[in-house]
Structures are given as C-alpha cells and as structure tokens.
Design a protein around this motif. Structure first.
Motif, PDB file in Angstrom:
ATOM      1  N   SER A  55     -38.800  -8.480 -11.794  1.00  0.00           N
ATOM      2  CA  SER A  55     -38.174  -7.189 -12.083  1.00  0.00           C
ATOM      3  C   SER A  55     -36.717  -7.313 -12.485  1.00  0.00           C
ATOM      4  O   SER A  55     -36.080  -6.315 -12.802  1.00  0.00           O
ATOM      5  CB  SER A  55     -38.266  -6.274 -10.851  1.00  0.00           C
ATOM      6  OG  SER A  55     -39.598  -5.996 -10.516  1.00  0.00           O
ATOM      7  N   VAL A  56     -36.188  -8.546 -12.449  1.00  0.00           N
ATOM      8  CA  VAL A  56     -34.758  -8.751 -12.672  1.00  0.00           C
ATOM      9  C   VAL A  56     -34.530  -9.654 -13.880  1.00  0.00           C
ATOM     10  O   VAL A  56     -35.129 -10.723 -13.995  1.00  0.00           O
ATOM     11  CB  VAL A  56     -34.090  -9.388 -11.433  1.00  0.00           C
ATOM     12  CG1 VAL A  56     -32.573  -9.444 -11.628  1.00  0.00           C
ATOM     13  CG2 VAL A  56     -34.439  -8.627 -10.173  1.00  0.00           C
ATOM     14  N   SER A  57     -33.647  -9.214 -14.775  1.00  0.00           N
ATOM     15  CA  SER A  57     -33.174 -10.084 -15.853  1.00  0.00           C
ATOM     16  C   SER A  57     -31.897 -10.750 -15.355  1.00  0.00           C
ATOM     17  O   SER A  57     -30.854 -10.095 -15.222  1.00  0.00           O
ATOM     18  CB  SER A  57     -32.879  -9.262 -17.115  1.00  0.00           C
ATOM     19  OG  SER A  57     -32.197 -10.059 -18.079  1.00  0.00           O
ATOM     20  N   THR A  58     -31.976 -12.031 -15.026  1.00  0.00           N
ATOM     21  CA  THR A  58     -30.816 -12.719 -14.467  1.00  0.00           C
ATOM     22  C   THR A  58     -29.939 -13.295 -15.582  1.00  0.00           C
ATOM     23  O   THR A  58     -30.403 -13.563 -16.691  1.00  0.00           O
ATOM     24  CB  THR A  58     -31.250 -13.861 -13.532  1.00  0.00           C
ATOM     25  OG1 THR A  58     -32.013 -14.818 -14.278  1.00  0.00           O
ATOM     26  CG2 THR A  58     -32.102 -13.329 -12.385  1.00  0.00           C
ATOM     27  N   VAL A  59     -28.684 -13.478 -15.252  1.00  0.00           N
ATOM     28  CA  VAL A  59     -27.728 -14.022 -16.218  1.00  0.00           C
ATOM     29  C   VAL A  59     -28.183 -15.383 -16.711  1.00  0.00           C
ATOM     30  O   VAL A  59     -28.127 -15.685 -17.917  1.00  0.00           O
ATOM     31  CB  VAL A  59     -26.325 -14.109 -15.585  1.00  0.00           C
ATOM     32  CG1 VAL A  59     -25.369 -14.855 -16.510  1.00  0.00           C
ATOM     33  CG2 VAL A  59     -25.788 -12.715 -15.284  1.00  0.00           C
ATOM     34  N   GLU A  60     -28.658 -16.212 -15.791  1.00  0.00           N
ATOM     35  CA  GLU A  60     -29.014 -17.582 -16.159  1.00  0.00           C
ATOM     36  C   GLU A  60     -30.242 -17.657 -17.051  1.00  0.00           C
ATOM     37  O   GLU A  60     -30.421 -18.614 -17.807  1.00  0.00           O
ATOM     38  CB  GLU A  60     -29.232 -18.421 -14.893  1.00  0.00           C
ATOM     39  CG  GLU A  60     -30.325 -17.889 -13.988  1.00  0.00           C
ATOM     40  CD  GLU A  60     -30.278 -18.464 -12.583  1.00  0.00           C
ATOM     41  OE1 GLU A  60     -31.320 -18.435 -11.896  1.00  0.00           O
ATOM     42  OE2 GLU A  60     -29.203 -18.926 -12.161  1.00  0.00           O
ATOM     43  N   GLU A  61     -31.094 -16.638 -16.999  1.00  0.00           N
ATOM     44  CA  GLU A  61     -32.320 -16.644 -17.795  1.00  0.00           C
ATOM     45  C   GLU A  61     -32.113 -16.102 -19.207  1.00  0.00           C
ATOM     46  O   GLU A  61     -32.893 -16.392 -20.107  1.00  0.00           O
ATOM     47  CB  GLU A  61     -33.403 -15.803 -17.099  1.00  0.00           C
ATOM     48  CG  GLU A  61     -33.952 -16.419 -15.829  1.00  0.00           C
ATOM     49  CD  GLU A  61     -34.921 -15.475 -15.132  1.00  0.00           C
ATOM     50  OE1 GLU A  61     -34.891 -14.256 -15.429  1.00  0.00           O
ATOM     51  OE2 GLU A  61     -35.701 -15.945 -14.294  1.00  0.00           O
ATOM     52  N   ARG A  62     -31.096 -15.287 -19.413  1.00  0.00           N
ATOM     53  CA  ARG A  62     -30.924 -14.639 -20.714  1.00  0.00           C
ATOM     54  C   ARG A  62     -30.446 -15.626 -21.767  1.00  0.00           C
ATOM     55  O   ARG A  62     -29.505 -16.390 -21.548  1.00  0.00           O
ATOM     56  CB  ARG A  62     -29.935 -13.472 -20.590  1.00  0.00           C
ATOM     57  CG  ARG A  62     -30.486 -12.321 -19.792  1.00  0.00           C
ATOM     58  CD  ARG A  62     -29.737 -11.039 -20.068  1.00  0.00           C
ATOM     59  NE  ARG A  62     -28.423 -11.000 -19.464  1.00  0.00           N
ATOM     60  CZ  ARG A  62     -28.160 -10.563 -18.236  1.00  0.00           C
ATOM     61  NH1 ARG A  62     -29.158 -10.171 -17.461  1.00  0.00           N
ATOM     62  NH2 ARG A  62     -26.941 -10.539 -17.774  1.00  0.00           N
ATOM     63  N   ALA A 102     -36.205  -1.466 -14.218  1.00  0.00           N
ATOM     64  CA  ALA A 102     -35.799  -2.848 -14.490  1.00  0.00           C
ATOM     65  C   ALA A 102     -34.376  -3.041 -13.987  1.00  0.00           C
ATOM     66  O   ALA A 102     -33.553  -2.136 -14.056  1.00  0.00           O
ATOM     67  CB  ALA A 102     -35.879  -3.147 -15.983  1.00  0.00           C
ATOM     68  N   LEU A 103     -34.103  -4.239 -13.470  1.00  0.00           N
ATOM     69  CA  LEU A 103     -32.770  -4.580 -12.980  1.00  0.00           C
ATOM     70  C   LEU A 103     -32.153  -5.633 -13.893  1.00  0.00           C
ATOM     71  O   LEU A 103     -32.827  -6.581 -14.311  1.00  0.00           O
ATOM     72  CB  LEU A 103     -32.829  -5.097 -11.539  1.00  0.00           C
ATOM     73  CG  LEU A 103     -33.471  -4.156 -10.517  1.00  0.00           C
ATOM     74  CD1 LEU A 103     -33.386  -4.753  -9.109  1.00  0.00           C
ATOM     75  CD2 LEU A 103     -32.850  -2.779 -10.564  1.00  0.00           C
ATOM     76  N   PHE A 104     -30.876  -5.452 -14.176  1.00  0.00           N
ATOM     77  CA  PHE A 104     -30.163  -6.280 -15.150  1.00  0.00           C
ATOM     78  C   PHE A 104     -28.943  -6.876 -14.448  1.00  0.00           C
ATOM     79  O   PHE A 104     -27.988  -6.162 -14.145  1.00  0.00           O
ATOM     80  CB  PHE A 104     -29.738  -5.392 -16.332  1.00  0.00           C
ATOM     81  CG  PHE A 104     -29.131  -6.111 -17.504  1.00  0.00           C
ATOM     82  CD1 PHE A 104     -29.937  -6.693 -18.475  1.00  0.00           C
ATOM     83  CD2 PHE A 104     -27.752  -6.178 -17.659  1.00  0.00           C
ATOM     84  CE1 PHE A 104     -29.379  -7.320 -19.577  1.00  0.00           C
ATOM     85  CE2 PHE A 104     -27.180  -6.806 -18.757  1.00  0.00           C
ATOM     86  CZ  PHE A 104     -28.005  -7.387 -19.715  1.00  0.00           C
ATOM     87  N   GLU A 105     -28.992  -8.168 -14.161  1.00  0.00           N
ATOM     88  CA  GLU A 105     -27.883  -8.792 -13.436  1.00  0.00           C
ATOM     89  C   GLU A 105     -26.653  -8.930 -14.324  1.00  0.00           C
ATOM     90  O   GLU A 105     -26.753  -9.317 -15.495  1.00  0.00           O
ATOM     91  CB  GLU A 105     -28.271 -10.183 -12.934  1.00  0.00           C
ATOM     92  CG  GLU A 105     -27.155 -10.825 -12.111  1.00  0.00           C
ATOM     93  CD  GLU A 105     -27.352 -12.312 -11.842  1.00  0.00           C
ATOM     94  OE1 GLU A 105     -26.561 -12.869 -11.063  1.00  0.00           O
ATOM     95  OE2 GLU A 105     -28.290 -12.917 -12.404  1.00  0.00           O
ATOM     96  N   VAL A 106     -25.504  -8.602 -13.754  1.00  0.00           N
ATOM     97  CA  VAL A 106     -24.219  -8.844 -14.414  1.00  0.00           C
ATOM     98  C   VAL A 106     -23.326  -9.605 -13.441  1.00  0.00           C
ATOM     99  O   VAL A 106     -23.586  -9.643 -12.238  1.00  0.00           O
ATOM    100  CB  VAL A 106     -23.537  -7.530 -14.861  1.00  0.00           C
ATOM    101  CG1 VAL A 106     -24.387  -6.810 -15.892  1.00  0.00           C
ATOM    102  CG2 VAL A 106     -23.253  -6.620 -13.675  1.00  0.00           C
TER     103      VAL A 106
END
Length: 496
Positions: free
Chosen positions: A92-99, A409-413
């Motif tokens: 459910s999370v778009s992490t910084v390291e994955e983008r 959806a969660l979007f890490e910053v």
C-alpha cells in the motif's frame, strides 16, 4: 460565502420578543431538560435583560438533537475497547527507495497536465490560532524568521504561483496566467476576519482574488466528562472549533463541493497550514494519485522514534480499511514493536496531514461522517464561569475519512524535504519556528549546491543556510541559471 443553517436548527424566534425577560422561555427550557442540559439556565436570575437575551439566542442557535447525538455516540465509543489493528501492508506504500526516476518524471508530467486542465484544487486547513506559538493571529500569518520575512501564507501562495507557471510552460500554452489553481481556505470563527484582512492587505500575494475562497468550519460546545454543556460565562456556552475534520461538513453546508464540480475540479490537494515545507499542489503526488486510480492518498514519513507524537496509519481489523491512530491512542508496546524482517518499526508510517482526494470521494465523506457522529475527545482546560476547568473538546479529524475510502495509497516522502511543522514557541523541544526555519534553509542550501552554486557563511552552516524563493523553484528544479558558478553568503534569500 453562503451562510447555511444546520439541519435541525431552531427557526423559532418567538422567544425573542421580550416576554421571557423575567423567566426563561418555557419551551426552550423543556427542550434543554429533554437532553439533560437545563443547567445552562442555572444563573438566569443573576443576568441582566441583555444577558438573558444573549443566552436565549445562544441556546437557540444550537442544534440540540445533533449535539446530543454527537455527545452520546462519542462518549460511548470512547469507552469501548479499541478494535484490533494491523500494520499497513507494504504493497500500500510507495517508498522513496522503490521509486524510479522514470516513474517520478512520468508522475510529474501527469500532474502538470491535470493542473493545466484545471482539474486540481488546493484545500487549506487554517482554522487554528497561533496560541502555542505565543500569537493571537492565525497560524498562517506567522513569520518563522526566514531571511525574506515571509509568512506561512505567503510561502504557500507563492508555491501555487510557481506550479501554475510550471503547468503553463509544460503545455506550451502561453503565460502562467493561462493556468489557475483554485485555493479553498478553511478558517474558523476565531480566525476568519483576521485571515481575510491579511490576504487583502498583502494583495493575495500575487494570486487573483477570485481564485481564493474562504469558508468557516463549525464550532461545537465543550462538555464536562459526563456530557454536560460547559458555560464560558453565565450567559454564553463554551464552544470550540470542531476539528480539521469539520472540513467535510463545512464544504457541504457552504455548497463548495458543488462549486468545485462547476469549475471542473476532479482532485483536491488538502493540507494543514503549519508546515513550512509543504509542497502545495505537488504535481508528482497528483500524478501518482491519478496513476493509482485511488479515492484517497496521503503522504507519509517514517516515524523517527517509537514515542514520537504523531499519528500513524494502520489497518483496522483483519483486512480492514486504512485509518490513522493518534499517538495517544497507540499502546506503547505496539508503538515500540519491530518488524523482524526489516528491522523497522511495525507501525512506522506517520500521518503528516498531506492528503489527496477525488471530488467524488469528498462528496461521499461529507454525508457519511456526519451520519456516524463519532468525534474524538480531547481533554483540555476550558475557560468557564469557574475559571479554567478540565473538560472535553469534541473534534473530528481530517483522517477520519480514510475508513470510508474504497482504496487508499500511501506515498512516502522525506521529512527533511517536506515536513517542517510549526506548532510550539521557540524554546520548546520540538516543532518550533526555529527548527522549521533551519529545515527550510538546509534543504534550500542543498538545492543551491546541487545547481552548481557555492555558499559562504559567518556562522556555522548547520545553524544557517539560504532561502530559495518559491517563485524561483518549487522543489529544487530550474536553479542552474540562477546558481551555477555564483557564491551566496548565508543567510540570504535567492530570488529573481
């Protein structure tokens, strides 16, 4: 702004004809007795005629059936055991390291396209006063001490101007004036006049006056722990803003959801005023939101340490919806629990009040939240006829909407890039104007160096830095022409 009357509010003005100056109006007293609130008239005999008139009007303005329902439901809910919670699934999370760079660029372009098409509005939650900052002004008026001396409101307005220019340039369709982002600003009865005057005196910081709409959140009476109304004076009920979650009912009652639809708005970027690094109308976040096709989304940062005073996203029940649990409601053992596979906190995704909603979803929430009538209880010192007394403020929070969402959806910053809260006066341990100012200066210093600039300074660099005007750059882009090969002496503002 249209003024609307809340559902169930009394329209009976017969009691205002002066016939009750000696005795409380009988019908109103009976209504109060029906809800166990007759103590509101306890000091009637000590009041002047004008004070009696004010008290009657104050009580008549209350939607007593609604308030009673809210009090009962909220007190009962508070006494129930908390439902089981689970960590947010990694999926459910778009992490910084994955983008990837490709994804970021694609989302940026998608967001700018939607903005240039007029599909995005910005919604600012600005009902709070700067009391903890030592100011009686609205928080957005606060100057955190940047070299420019700009207020939080001005920083945010100029970021909107910058995004409008970027969106216009991305479509090759003329000047920035061809793109306009409408800004809806929720105030409270305590901040509305001052906020409007501040914008007018600063000529809306370069925005067009007709692209800014002010509206007020509601208030709700403060109550004792047994649900009785607290009297601020002998003739006035103590009231407080109904929390930033009051935005949903306020949007509905002021008919601004219809206004958004008329303007062709599809997406709403919602945030709190007290974040000096907020990326207002962030094209990347908007593009991500559109790409995922979800009803709601939130930017999150990793929790810094187990007892950090931030709410965290959780899954409510087995396979249940995502929601937020406040730090005060999270058991300390859960707050400290570690994911053995990653070595990170199991409940690590902090809510920082940076949200994106579809307009369709906002319409759904505006009806659902009011129907459920469950408010959070905040134990506070309430000004009353007995001095400051401990009581309960009833609040809804912006994140109360998430359980209604069919998809979130969660979007890490990174907090050092997008989260600089301004909540407490300088001298406090955290979230002060000084700490927020340093976060801004350090981030902008990194932008300048990355763009080929140089810094000199007469004090340690960790205690200072440079400020890049939002009119020059939204997130560090397009600075090479201004910075490459130049030396800047910190602290200073870099502008056109």
């Amino acid at each position: 702004m249209r003024e609307t009357q809340s559902e169930g509010e009394s329209n009976n003005n017969n009691s205002n004809n002066g016939s009750w100056t000696q005795q409380p109006p009988q019908a109103l007293l009976e209504r109060l007795k029906d809800y166990g609130q007759e103590d509101a008239f306890a000091l009637w005999d000590e009041l002047s005629a004008d004070e009696r008139s004010f008290l009657v009007k104050d009580i008549e303005s209350l939607d007593l059936p609604r308030i009673d329902r809210i009090i009962r439901c909220s007190l009962q809910s508070h006494s129930l055991p908390a439902a089981a919670i689970e960590p947010v699934p990694e999926s459910s999370v778009s992490t910084v390291e994955e983008r990837t760079l490709e994804e970021r660029e694609r989302w940026w372009k998608m967001g700018l396209k939607a903005i240039s098409d007029g599909k995005l509005a910005v919604l600012l939650l600005s009902g709070g006063q700067g009391t903890r900052l030592g100011s009686s002004d609205p928080k957005g008026c606060f100057n955190i001490g940047l070299p420019s001396g700009k207020s939080l409101f001005q920083l945010q307005a100029e970021r909107i101007l910058c995004v409008q220019r970027l969106a216009a340039q991305s479509t090759n369709e003329g000047s920035a004036g061809s793109v306009q982002i409408h800004w809806y600003i929720m105030t409270s009865p305590f901040t509305d006049d001052a906020t409007r005057r501040f914008f007018e005196s600063h000529r809306f910081f370069g925005l067009e006056p007709d692209q800014v709409t002010f509206f007020q959140q509601g208030t709700i009476p403060c109550v004792s722990k047994d649900g009785r109304l607290i009297m601020e004076t002998s003739y006035r009920v103590a009231k407080a803003p109904d929390g930033n979650g009051g935005v949903y009912s306020a949007l509905k009652s002021s008919r601004l959801l219809e206004d958004m639809a008329t303007r062709g708005i599809k997406y709403v970027d919602c945030y709190g005023v007290d974040n000096a690094l907020v990326r207002v109308a962030d094209p990347t976040f908007l593009g991500y939101f559109i790409d995922k096709g979800v009803a709601s989304a939130a930017k999150v940062v990793r929790k810094a340490y187990p007892q950090e005073k931030v709410g965290v996203f959780v899954r409510r029940g087995k396979g249940g919806p995502l929601t937020v649990v406040e730090y005060s409601e999270l058991d300390s053992s859960l707050a400290s629990a570690i994911n053995q596979q990653t070595g990170r906190l199991r409940f690590c995704w902090s809510n920082v009040c940076l949200h994106m909603f579809s307009l369709d979803f906002l319409n759904q929430v505006a009806n659902g939240l009011e129907k459920d009538s469950i408010y959070h209880l905040a134990e506070k010192k309430i000004p009353s006829i007995h001095g400051h007394t401990m009581g309960l403020k009833l609040e809804q929070f912006i994140f109360d909407a998430f359980p209604y969402a069919p998809s979130t959806a969660l979007f890490e910053v990174l907090r050092e890039e997008e989260f600089a809260p301004v909540k407490n006066a300088n001298g406090s341990n955290y979230d002060t104007p000084d700490s927020a100012r340093l976060l801004v200066l350090r981030l902008h210093s990194r932008w300048v160096v990355a763009a080929g600039g140089f810094l000199t300074h007469s004090v340690p660099l960790y205690a200072t830095g440079v400020e890049v005007s939002p009119l020059c750059s939204f997130a560090g882009e397009n600075l090479e022409a201004i910075c490459r090969g130049r030396t800047f002496h910190a602290p200073c503002e870099i502008t056109f």
